[in-house]
Design a protein around this motif. Sequence first.
Motif, PDB file in Angstrom:
ATOM      1  N   SER A   1       0.813  -1.217   0.000  1.00 14.18           N
ATOM      2  CA  SER A   1       0.000   0.000   0.000  1.00 14.18           C
ATOM      3  C   SER A   1       0.844   1.264   0.000  1.00 14.18           C
ATOM      4  O   SER A   1       0.492   2.260  -0.637  1.00 14.18           O
ATOM      5  N   GLN A   2       1.971   1.239   0.705  1.00 11.05           N
ATOM      6  CA  GLN A   2       2.768   2.460   0.876  1.00 11.05           C
ATOM      7  C   GLN A   2       3.216   3.085  -0.446  1.00 11.05           C
ATOM      8  O   GLN A   2       2.966   4.278  -0.679  1.00 11.05           O
ATOM      9  N   PRO A   3       3.849   2.331  -1.347  1.00 14.20           N
ATOM     10  CA  PRO A   3       4.298   2.957  -2.593  1.00 14.20           C
ATOM     11  C   PRO A   3       3.153   3.450  -3.474  1.00 14.20           C
ATOM     12  O   PRO A   3       3.346   4.365  -4.272  1.00 14.20           O
ATOM     13  N   LEU A   4       1.983   2.837  -3.344  1.00 16.84           N
ATOM     14  CA  LEU A   4       0.845   3.208  -4.177  1.00 16.84           C
ATOM     15  C   LEU A   4       0.061   4.389  -3.600  1.00 16.84           C
ATOM     16  O   LEU A   4      -0.869   4.892  -4.234  1.00 16.84           O
ATOM     17  N   GLY A   5       0.412   4.804  -2.378  1.00 22.64           N
ATOM     18  CA  GLY A   5      -0.300   5.905  -1.750  1.00 22.64           C
ATOM     19  C   GLY A   5      -1.640   5.512  -1.181  1.00 22.64           C
ATOM     20  O   GLY A   5      -2.525   6.352  -0.990  1.00 22.64           O
ATOM     21  N   ILE A   6      -1.816   4.231  -0.877  1.00 23.94           N
ATOM     22  CA  ILE A   6      -3.068   3.746  -0.292  1.00 23.94           C
ATOM     23  C   ILE A   6      -2.971   3.828   1.231  1.00 23.94           C
ATOM     24  O   ILE A   6      -1.960   3.426   1.823  1.00 23.94           O
ATOM     25  N   GLU A   7      -4.030   4.324   1.865  1.00 26.26           N
ATOM     26  CA  GLU A   7      -4.066   4.431   3.326  1.00 26.26           C
ATOM     27  C   GLU A   7      -4.846   3.256   3.902  1.00 26.26           C
ATOM     28  O   GLU A   7      -6.045   3.120   3.671  1.00 26.26           O
ATOM     29  N   LEU A   8      -4.159   2.396   4.663  1.00 28.85           N
ATOM     30  CA  LEU A   8      -4.818   1.251   5.287  1.00 28.85           C
ATOM     31  C   LEU A   8      -5.486   1.672   6.594  1.00 28.85           C
ATOM     32  O   LEU A   8      -4.899   2.396   7.399  1.00 28.85           O
ATOM     33  N   VAL A   9      -6.703   1.188   6.812  1.00 29.89           N
ATOM     34  CA  VAL A   9      -7.409   1.390   8.075  1.00 29.89           C
ATOM     35  C   VAL A   9      -7.827   0.012   8.573  1.00 29.89           C
ATOM     36  O   VAL A   9      -8.633  -0.670   7.932  1.00 29.89           O
ATOM     37  N   VAL A  10      -7.264  -0.421   9.699  1.00 34.04           N
ATOM     38  CA  VAL A  10      -7.552  -1.736  10.251  1.00 34.04           C
ATOM     39  C   VAL A  10      -8.584  -1.593  11.358  1.00 34.04           C
ATOM     40  O   VAL A  10      -8.458  -0.721  12.232  1.00 34.04           O
ATOM     41  N   GLY A  11      -9.622  -2.451  11.339  1.00 36.55           N
ATOM     42  CA  GLY A  11     -10.635  -2.334  12.367  1.00 36.55           C
ATOM     43  C   GLY A  11     -11.633  -3.475  12.365  1.00 36.55           C
ATOM     44  O   GLY A  11     -11.490  -4.455  11.627  1.00 36.55           O
ATOM     45  N   ASN A  12     -12.648  -3.330  13.187  1.00 37.55           N
ATOM     46  CA  ASN A  12     -13.707  -4.329  13.344  1.00 37.55           C
ATOM     47  C   ASN A  12     -14.800  -4.043  12.313  1.00 37.55           C
ATOM     48  O   ASN A  12     -15.402  -2.967  12.313  1.00 37.55           O
ATOM     49  N   HIS A  13     -15.072  -5.004  11.461  1.00 35.76           N
ATOM     50  CA  HIS A  13     -16.073  -4.761  10.417  1.00 35.76           C
ATOM     51  C   HIS A  13     -17.470  -4.553  11.003  1.00 35.76           C
ATOM     52  O   HIS A  13     -18.322  -3.903  10.395  1.00 35.76           O
ATOM     53  N   GLU A  14     -17.692  -5.093  12.207  1.00 31.03           N
ATOM     54  CA  GLU A  14     -19.018  -4.977  12.804  1.00 31.03           C
ATOM     55  C   GLU A  14     -19.311  -3.559  13.292  1.00 31.03           C
ATOM     56  O   GLU A  14     -20.469  -3.209  13.537  1.00 31.03           O
ATOM     57  N   THR A  15     -18.277  -2.740  13.443  1.00 25.83           N
ATOM     58  CA  THR A  15     -18.478  -1.346  13.867  1.00 25.83           C
ATOM     59  C   THR A  15     -18.033  -0.369  12.784  1.00 25.83           C
ATOM     60  O   THR A  15     -17.798   0.802  13.055  1.00 25.83           O
ATOM     61  N   PHE A  16     -17.912  -0.841  11.551  1.00 31.51           N
ATOM     62  CA  PHE A  16     -17.414  -0.013  10.448  1.00 31.51           C
ATOM     63  C   PHE A  16     -18.384   1.120  10.131  1.00 31.51           C
ATOM     64  O   PHE A  16     -19.604   0.939  10.102  1.00 31.51           O
ATOM     65  N   ASP A  17     -17.808   2.302   9.877  1.00 33.32           N
ATOM     66  CA  ASP A  17     -18.599   3.493   9.545  1.00 33.32           C
ATOM     67  C   ASP A  17     -18.694   3.618   8.023  1.00 33.32           C
ATOM     68  O   ASP A  17     -17.734   4.002   7.358  1.00 33.32           O
ATOM     69  N   PHE A  18     -19.845   3.289   7.463  1.00 26.69           N
ATOM     70  CA  PHE A  18     -20.025   3.291   6.007  1.00 26.69           C
ATOM     71  C   PHE A  18     -20.088   4.695   5.413  1.00 26.69           C
ATOM     72  O   PHE A  18     -20.045   4.850   4.205  1.00 26.69           O
ATOM     73  N   SER A  19     -20.185   5.699   6.279  1.00 26.05           N
ATOM     74  CA  SER A  19     -20.225   7.066   5.753  1.00 26.05           C
ATOM     75  C   SER A  19     -18.829   7.589   5.416  1.00 26.05           C
ATOM     76  O   SER A  19     -18.687   8.646   4.805  1.00 26.05           O
ATOM     77  N   SER A  20     -17.800   6.870   5.821  1.00 27.79           N
ATOM     78  CA  SER A  20     -16.425   7.293   5.554  1.00 27.79           C
ATOM     79  C   SER A  20     -16.073   7.065   4.089  1.00 27.79           C
ATOM     80  O   SER A  20     -16.725   6.298   3.380  1.00 27.79           O
ATOM     81  N   GLU A  21     -15.013   7.723   3.643  1.00 22.65           N
ATOM     82  CA  GLU A  21     -14.581   7.643   2.251  1.00 22.65           C
ATOM     83  C   GLU A  21     -13.579   6.508   2.070  1.00 22.65           C
ATOM     84  O   GLU A  21     -12.397   6.657   2.397  1.00 22.65           O
ATOM     85  N   PHE A  22     -14.038   5.378   1.575  1.00 22.90           N
ATOM     86  CA  PHE A  22     -13.187   4.229   1.293  1.00 22.90           C
ATOM     87  C   PHE A  22     -13.455   3.769  -0.134  1.00 22.90           C
ATOM     88  O   PHE A  22     -14.587   3.803  -0.613  1.00 22.90           O
ATOM     89  N   PHE A  23     -12.397   3.315  -0.834  1.00 23.39           N
ATOM     90  CA  PHE A  23     -12.619   2.756  -2.168  1.00 23.39           C
ATOM     91  C   PHE A  23     -12.779   1.240  -2.119  1.00 23.39           C
ATOM     92  O   PHE A  23     -13.363   0.643  -3.021  1.00 23.39           O
ATOM     93  N   GLY A  24     -12.253   0.603  -1.056  1.00 24.13           N
ATOM     94  CA  GLY A  24     -12.321  -0.842  -0.988  1.00 24.13           C
ATOM     95  C   GLY A  24     -12.062  -1.375   0.404  1.00 24.13           C
ATOM     96  O   GLY A  24     -11.698  -0.632   1.328  1.00 24.13           O
ATOM     97  N   MET A  25     -12.241  -2.686   0.544  1.00 23.12           N
ATOM     98  CA  MET A  25     -12.027  -3.348   1.832  1.00 23.12           C
ATOM     99  C   MET A  25     -11.749  -4.826   1.598  1.00 23.12           C
ATOM    100  O   MET A  25     -12.047  -5.369   0.519  1.00 23.12           O
ATOM    101  N   ILE A  26     -11.193  -5.469   2.622  1.00 16.91           N
ATOM    102  CA  ILE A  26     -10.962  -6.910   2.555  1.00 16.91           C
ATOM    103  C   ILE A  26     -11.425  -7.558   3.847  1.00 16.91           C
ATOM    104  O   ILE A  26     -11.182  -7.041   4.947  1.00 16.91           O
ATOM    105  N   LEU A  27     -12.106  -8.703   3.700  1.00 14.72           N
ATOM    106  CA  LEU A  27     -12.640  -9.482   4.815  1.00 14.72           C
ATOM    107  C   LEU A  27     -12.034 -10.877   4.772  1.00 14.72           C
ATOM    108  O   LEU A  27     -11.599 -11.343   3.721  1.00 14.72           O
ATOM    109  N   GLN A  28     -12.026 -11.563   5.924  1.00 15.97           N
ATOM    110  CA  GLN A  28     -11.536 -12.942   5.992  1.00 15.97           C
ATOM    111  C   GLN A  28     -12.716 -13.869   6.258  1.00 15.97           C
ATOM    112  O   GLN A  28     -13.547 -13.583   7.126  1.00 15.97           O
ATOM    113  N   TYR A  29     -12.730 -15.009   5.527  1.00 17.41           N
ATOM    114  CA  TYR A  29     -13.920 -15.891   5.554  1.00 17.41           C
ATOM    115  C   TYR A  29     -13.465 -17.345   5.541  1.00 17.41           C
ATOM    116  O   TYR A  29     -13.026 -17.820   4.492  1.00 17.41           O
ATOM    117  N   PRO A  30     -13.509 -18.062   6.710  1.00 16.90           N
ATOM    118  CA  PRO A  30     -13.766 -17.614   8.081  1.00 16.90           C
ATOM    119  C   PRO A  30     -12.645 -16.702   8.591  1.00 16.90           C
ATOM    120  O   PRO A  30     -11.584 -16.617   7.973  1.00 16.90           O
TER     121      PRO A  30
END
Length: 951
Positions: free
Chosen positions: A187-216
């Motif tokens: 992410s660093q060389p591409l200028g992407i800002e990582l935000v790590v957190g709990n998906h169950e409390t994620f704020d959908f009003s924030s400006e994000f282009f993408g996300m990744i989840l783990q299953y399970p």
Amino acid sequence: MNTDSFALRHIGPRRSDLSEMLKTVGVDSMEQLIFETVPDDIRLQKELNLDPALSEHEYLEHINELAAKNKVFKTYIGLGYNQSISPPVIQRNILENPGWYTAYTPYQAEIAQGRLEALLNFQTMVIDLTGMELANASLLDEATAAAEAMALLFAVRERDQKKNNVVKFFVSEEVLPQTLSLLQTRSQPLGIELVVGNHETFDFSSEFFGMILQYPGKTGRVYNYKEFIAKAKDAQIKVAVAADILSLVKLESPGNFGVDVVVGTTQRFGIPLGYGGPHAAFFATKDEYKRSIPGRIIGVTKDTDGNRALRMALQTREQHIKRDKATSNICTAQVLLAVMAGMYAVYHGPRGLEDIATKLHNKAVTLADSLENLGYFQANETYFDTIAIKTEASKIKAIAEANEVNFYYPDDATVSISLNETTTLKDINRIVRIFAEAAQKEASEITELLIGNKIPKEVNRKTDFLTNEVFNSYHSETELMRYIKKLERKDLSLNHSMISLGSCTMKLNAAAEMLPLSDPQWGNMHPFVPVAQAEGYQLMLRKLEQQLTEITGFAGTSLQPNSGAQGEYAGLMVIRAYHESRGDAHRNICLIPSSAHGTNPASAVMAGMKVVVTKATVEGNIDVDDLREKAALHKDNLACLMVTYPSTHGVYESAIKEVTSLIHENGGQVYMDGANMNAQVALTNPGAIGADVCHLNLHKTFAIPHGGGGPGVGPICVAKQLVPFLPTNPVIETGGENAISAISAAPWGSSLVCLISYAYITMLGVDGLKKSTQYAILNANYIKERLSGHFDVLYTGERGRAAHEMIVDCRPFKENGIEVTDIAKRLMDYGFHAPTVSFPVAGTLMIEPTESESKAELDRFCDAMISIRKEIDASEKDNANNVLKNSPHTLTMVTSDTWEFPYSRQEAAFPLAYVSENKFWPTVRRVDDAFGDRNLICSCEPIEAYMETNA
């Protein structure tokens, strides 16, 4: 004749051939040839400091002694790595079979239909289980695949997100630790800002282009992501999911939730753990992203006669065409492992996979019930195969390791247990006894599995998978053995004839080097076990690092990068970190000669650098004056130069030390692409030419087989000032004191196949390594002289010598209506795989014979080329009905009742006498690439299509 000498077996030409070969080349001795080929000022002045060579027998005894030092505990760590059962029919007929492991990347589709079918099966398996529309033919590992998913989602952001520079990417805290580390690196060389957190409390009003989840999730919990993904879609946030492929047999496919990308590893499908690799990752996405998908895709097309044929699709995205605009790297694949994983699915079929997955789930249910009966709290309300026990972790750890068992301990109060395909009732009882001892209670003996379902009903799988005929036909060993053999017979590999690919060295992969890969003491080691349990691995890996460090003339080595492309990227990221440590973060200009490998610009852009191309002279060398001018122009921001040595044109450029000095004078570092290191070993090295870092293709120079396009290993070796920045791992610490974050998922990358390179160096020793390099140069120059007068070689050194490879100019033959592709296809009729086509110069062949080929094989190849030249001379520009344009000729053509060609069947199929002794038949005629790109199909046809055909 010293029969203990491995070099005697590895090097092709016999001593009795040497005088005639030297005479043909026009020198009196090998020493004279090397003097005329390698510049004086870079030749090593002293021998390498390596141990004396071992014979094959001594080496196998030695490696068995090392294997015995590995303590292979019962391991339930999980984290993306789970022991599986490799079906012996697949192990013997694919992993241990040179017909599969010595094959090259299927660029020449007509002689690779078997491998292509096996990879199409792999893609179909992935598409079915993930529920996506499109899959590629594998990536390196789950973590790098996840990083590629992030890069793809960044590239395909919505228009308003690009306009507003939305750069945030959400990472669920349930994502595997090694995946998070890779995301941080990329992410660093591409200028992407990582935000790590709990998906169950994620704020959908924030400006994000993408996300990744783990299953399970990483500790086993199965989440119902349906509602969450729907909200993400409403917020214009694209979603990637990292999924456990075996769990997808029981869990609904992520594609049915509307996700954009699904990634993971297929290691659970019969692939050894191997202390971290190699394993084939998968990458599946939507059809609309097909132009952005990383790696390679196998597609269905047709041949000249309109018959179904397979080939690598969308090849125009390859680096040597798109260069700095490439989406990723075509080299990042694990073909041999993907073939094995696909065959695992073929062998078991949908019902077999369902049986394996159901039993595994029931094992977890049974274990959880027994531990709860002992009074323990199991925290995962939902799970597939991984449970989380809340207790004093250190107490359990001590008892477990005393009983030769490994668990995962995510914190002081949690023990995570991931069961696997190999887990038995006996194993479950051992686990229960460990917890009973900690609780000071008696354990009840478990005699049968409970039947349960701890998967949320909303995500229980309801859709069918693997309905295609191929997954429902070969469930007995006899049938699968014959199917594997049927595919093998369609492919030309090194066990048939020489593969003289310039830039992609195809040397002998000796049996003694390969044998240890089948040993469970090496295969069953989890990458995250305590280092003390992997003493054999640690001794081997440290020794290999020392060997490579000595060979390159550097100060340190990291084995972590698991492909040549990853090695390039790792080297550049280390240079980047070095500049940042000195307050020079602004240094971002990467100079790259126009003759460089196409992967170089792609890697530089991935590392956040700006590419400035420097000119080449008419002789094909670096234009030193242009380089001097551009280095001076960019001196304040110069990060590095990427240079290949010997050059991509197959020449030892005499100005190389001047070139490296220029870069250093202007504040940059020198990255040397190690693709041609096999022309340096024991004669010169990157340290001697003034480089600061190089990557090595262990799958080229150091004998790891290509496996049809992977496994590859691309370690980096670095000068003293760069050692502190060698990459680490978030689970097992590696690298330097100021290490960059991870480059691949496992601490030491693809450790299992490092055994091959360790064997190669250990058995050859200094003298054998030196002879290998010398004979590689001799063999190349022998071919050059034998073809002289028939073909022109584009570039040579100052004394008229080629290095280990040469570029043959085929452009003049256009006057006869013949293209370089026609020559490549015609070589198939002579029993040969074509040399590298149109790289690095369009309309040329780049030929590299390697040291492993005998004089007799070199002569057969030269005879074929000379015969083809006569066929070219006989061709007429306005008449396409000739033996070259119609090549390759299949058995079906030659045995047809009708023959409407102006040449005989014998000329078509048996143009020289030697061909009839060992005829290889292409199974399809020339493949139509354009049709395939217009009509992209990358999975097997549904079973209904076969039913219609049979009706």
